[in-house]
Design a protein around this motif. Structure first.
Motif, short mmCIF file in Angstrom:
data_model
loop_
_atom_site.label_atom_id
_atom_site.label_comp_id
_atom_site.label_asym_id
_atom_site.label_seq_id
_atom_site.Cartn_x
_atom_site.Cartn_y
_atom_site.Cartn_z
N ARG A 82 -29.16 9.97 -10.85
CA ARG A 82 -28.85 11.11 -11.71
C ARG A 82 -28.46 12.30 -10.85
O ARG A 82 -28.59 12.26 -9.62
N TRP A 101 -35.53 22.86 -11.47
CA TRP A 101 -35.16 22.25 -12.75
C TRP A 101 -34.57 20.86 -12.52
O TRP A 101 -33.75 20.66 -11.63
N GLY A 102 -34.96 19.91 -13.34
CA GLY A 102 -34.30 18.61 -13.36
C GLY A 102 -34.63 17.70 -12.19
O GLY A 102 -33.83 16.82 -11.85
N THR A 104 -36.62 14.66 -10.41
CA THR A 104 -37.44 13.46 -10.56
C THR A 104 -37.93 13.06 -9.17
O THR A 104 -37.13 12.94 -8.23
N ARG A 119 -41.11 12.72 -13.72
CA ARG A 119 -40.25 13.86 -13.99
C ARG A 119 -41.01 15.15 -13.71
O ARG A 119 -42.04 15.42 -14.32
N ARG A 513 -26.47 20.02 -22.86
CA ARG A 513 -27.65 19.37 -22.31
C ARG A 513 -28.88 20.27 -22.49
O ARG A 513 -28.77 21.49 -22.55
N ASP A 514 -30.06 19.64 -22.52
CA ASP A 514 -31.30 20.39 -22.57
C ASP A 514 -31.44 21.24 -21.31
O ASP A 514 -30.96 20.85 -20.23
N THR A 516 -33.75 21.62 -19.34
CA THR A 516 -34.46 20.96 -18.23
C THR A 516 -33.61 19.92 -17.53
O THR A 516 -34.01 19.40 -16.50
N ASP A 517 -32.44 19.62 -18.06
CA ASP A 517 -31.58 18.60 -17.48
C ASP A 517 -30.84 19.15 -16.27
O ASP A 517 -30.36 20.29 -16.30
N PRO A 518 -30.73 18.39 -15.17
CA PRO A 518 -30.03 18.91 -13.98
C PRO A 518 -28.55 19.15 -14.22
O PRO A 518 -27.91 19.88 -13.46
N ASN A 519 -27.97 18.55 -15.27
CA ASN A 519 -26.57 18.77 -15.59
C ASN A 519 -26.35 19.96 -16.51
O ASN A 519 -25.21 20.24 -16.89
N HIS A 520 -27.42 20.63 -16.91
CA HIS A 520 -27.29 21.79 -17.79
C HIS A 520 -26.39 22.83 -17.14
O HIS A 520 -26.45 23.07 -15.94
#
Length: 601
Positions: A82, A101-102, A104, A119, A513-514, A516-520
């Motif tokens: 990811r 953020w994001g 894992t 996570r 994206r949320d 918390t998502d790294p793609n936000h």
């Protein structure tokens, strides 16, 4: 329970902090001029773990892992399937609580098999301090504490006893602590934008805070007049005392060499609450618990464990814990001690992004000598005074578990900062009031410049009419094109809507994206929800044509601004001076002062 409990593992390596720095100066927003590029103008906000491996831990209380344990040498890394995690500040006006953020976190064997993954719950760093005396930017240290959620164990975890024990003790969530220092802000070197990291993973139990260890807090102190020692925390588990000095002991240089003044540090129970840091204990006074040897070999992650005899445990339940150093005549200098009355109050999840008309909820935890402090009145005070847009209680009282909930309601700030959305507000807290009615933080271990509840309260935003939609989107995205040029350099100029239209699908994905998502998108998390909805509305109304791979290049002003990159140590010197003044009780560091070394972006 926390990562200081057993079973636990420790690890060490480096970290990547590729933060953007052209957004560091709040005064550059809305001026149209070229912002100060800072030390890393084309940073993309990435945080990553580099070369981290397991180097210690305990399988059970008092049973340290030996070097032939199968856990030794396990790789500690981020997810490989990811996008990379991101670092983000709350706001250009508040750069003292950078969040991850994001992320894992994954433990892998020699063959790459994932043995454990979880996570990382977004959390902000705490306890920023000059860990390498007189070394400026690269000498700053700080720590992150969080939990790993949705923990999964791979088939091979059962063959590693400490991982099997972790799964038994805390199957779904784990506590994790990260200590960072020594960021390299010198462009061109192989270690640029990286620093050193140590970490610790252990159990977590329901009801514990997620962003700090609710143990026994030791305040900062001095080993000598010129060599400080930072804040530390200790927990008592059964018949053992576990002390975390991972972000406390001073360094001689940014490579991680322990300062010689910290070669050996004693741990003791003081004879009374009236003994202060800087006092000298006569021979035989107090109760020695042991000595921490940091040279020639450092305890893994700076975590040490001592057995507690019955008399020591009884004394520790009543009296302050301290760090001491031996003197030639047999006396001992108290270099750091537990906070006043052993009363530790701290806010969990203290960083908030709040829409106008919404509310923020904060949990305060109180401990007395490590045990929950029920029935304690905690006082709160807005740093903005009567003009605050946040309203909340003046006091709260802790319940049986030593916690209290604070609810803060946010009004519309009314755009007081112009080009910067909303306003940043701080709410201080503490267990005592001074005679003048202000918070009395003396001896609490709370720094009034950093240990606050902080919120970015966003402006209300009225959705534009259809005919004004594109103009509004251009206005919203223009600052990102200027202050985050990495997009324009490698993908598309966010200030050019015609160039942006072919990237509709990618923008829709990132913006939906949320958080918390790294793609936000944007990685700074500083776009309010109504404004994000406005951009999404525009994107969804565009035709679904083919994606273009062309990009626009930065304009002349952007290229010239990057050419004026300022040396990192100029920013470092400013933050060091502000920290020094805060430590001396002088000028308070203002929100928006220079960027913290651990990755403010």
């Amino acid at each position: 329970m926390s990562h200081l409990d057993s079973p636990r593992i420790t690890f060490a390596g480096r970290f990547l902090s590729d933060v953007p720095t052209m957004n560091n100066d709040p005064s550059s927003f809305g001026t149209g001029g070229a912002p100060d590029p800072g030390w890393n103008p084309y940073g993309c906000g990435t945080f990553d773990l580099l070369g981290c491996v397991v180097d210690g831990g305990e399988s059970a209380p008092g049973r340290p892992l030996t070097k032939d344990d199968p856990a030794f040498g396990l790789v500690v890394a981020a997810a490989r399937d990811r996008a990379a995690a991101k670092l983000a500040d709350l706001d250009p006006d508040w750069q003292f609580s950078t969040e991850i953020w994001g992320l894992t976190v994954r433990l892998a064997g020699y063959d790459g098999e994932t043995l454990l993954s979880g996570r990382y719950r977004p959390a902000a760093f705490r306890d920023l301090w000059p860990r390498v005396p007189d070394d400026g930017f690269g000498g700053l240290g700080a720590s992150w504490t969080s939990v790993l959620e949705d923990v999964e164990y791979g088939p091979g975890a059962g063959s590693v006893p400490v991982l099997a024990a972790l799964r038994e003790a805390s199957p779904q969530r784990l506590s994790i602590g990260l200590n960072v220092y020594g960021i390299d802000a010198r462009r061109g070197g192989v270690t640029f934008a990286t620093g050193r990291l140590t970490g610790c993973v252990g159990p977590w139990r329901e009801g514990e805070p997620t962003s700090f260890v609710a143990g026994r807090r030791l305040d900062a102190g001095l080993l000598t007049e010129d060599v400080p020692i930072g804040k530390a925390v200790a927990v008592v588990t059964g018949d053992r005392l576990v002390l975390d000095l991972g972000n406390a002991y001073p360094l001689a240089d940014v490579t991680g060499t322990v300062h010689p003044e910290a070669a050996a540090i004693g741990v003791a129970v003081l004879p009374g609450e009236d003994v202060r840091a800087g006092d000298v204990l006569a021979p035989g006074a107090g109760l020695d618990l042991g000595t921490i040897s940091l040279l020639p070999e450092l305890p893994p992650a700076g975590v040490v464990s001592f057995p507690l005899a019955r008399d020591a445990a009884e004394a520790l339940a009543r009296l302050p814990l301290a760090l001491v150093t031996a003197r030639p005549d047999g006396s001992r200098l108290v270099v750091s001690r537990e906070i006043a009355d052993g009363l530790y109050v701290r806010a969990d999840d203290f960083v908030h992004r709040v829409e106008a008309g919404a509310r923020a909820t904060v949990t305060l935890h109180a401990r007395r000598r490590g045990a929950p402090a029920a029935g304690l009145t905690i006082h709160l005070a807005s740093a903005q005074g009567p003009g605050s847009v946040l309203t909340g209680p003046a006091t709260v009282e802790t319940g049986p578990g030593g916690t209290a909930t604070v609810t803060l309601d946010a009004a519309d700030p009314g755009n007081p900062r112009g080009a910067l959305d909303g306003i940043v507000e701080q709410v201080g807290y503490g267990p005592r009031l001074a005679a003048d009615g202000t918070l009395d933080l003396d001896g609490t271990g709370l720094d009034p410049s950093f240990d606050v509840i902080v919120a970015h309260v966003r402006d209300a935003h009225v959705p534009p009419a259809d005919e004004d939609l594109e103009h509004e989107v251009r206005r919203l995205l223009a600052p990102y094109a200027l202050h985050y040029p990495i997009m324009g350099e490698h993908l598309v100029n966010l200030g050019d809507l015609e160039a942006l239209k072919p990237w509709r699908a990618a923008m829709l994905l990132a913006l939906s994206r949320d958080i918390t998502d790294p793609n936000h998108m944007p990685v700074t998390r500083d776009l309010s929800e109504p404004k994000r909805a406005t951009i999404l509305r525009w994107l969804r109304g565009l035709p679904t044509g083919p994606r273009a791979m062309a990009r626009t290049v930065p304009g002349r002003a952007e290229r010239e601004s990057v050419a004026k990159t300022t040396a990192a140590h100029q920013s470092a010197e400013r933050i060091r001076r502000r920290l020094d003044r805060a430590a001396e009780g002088g000028e308070r560091p203002m929100p928006g002062s220079d960027r913290a070394a651990e990755g403010s972006g």
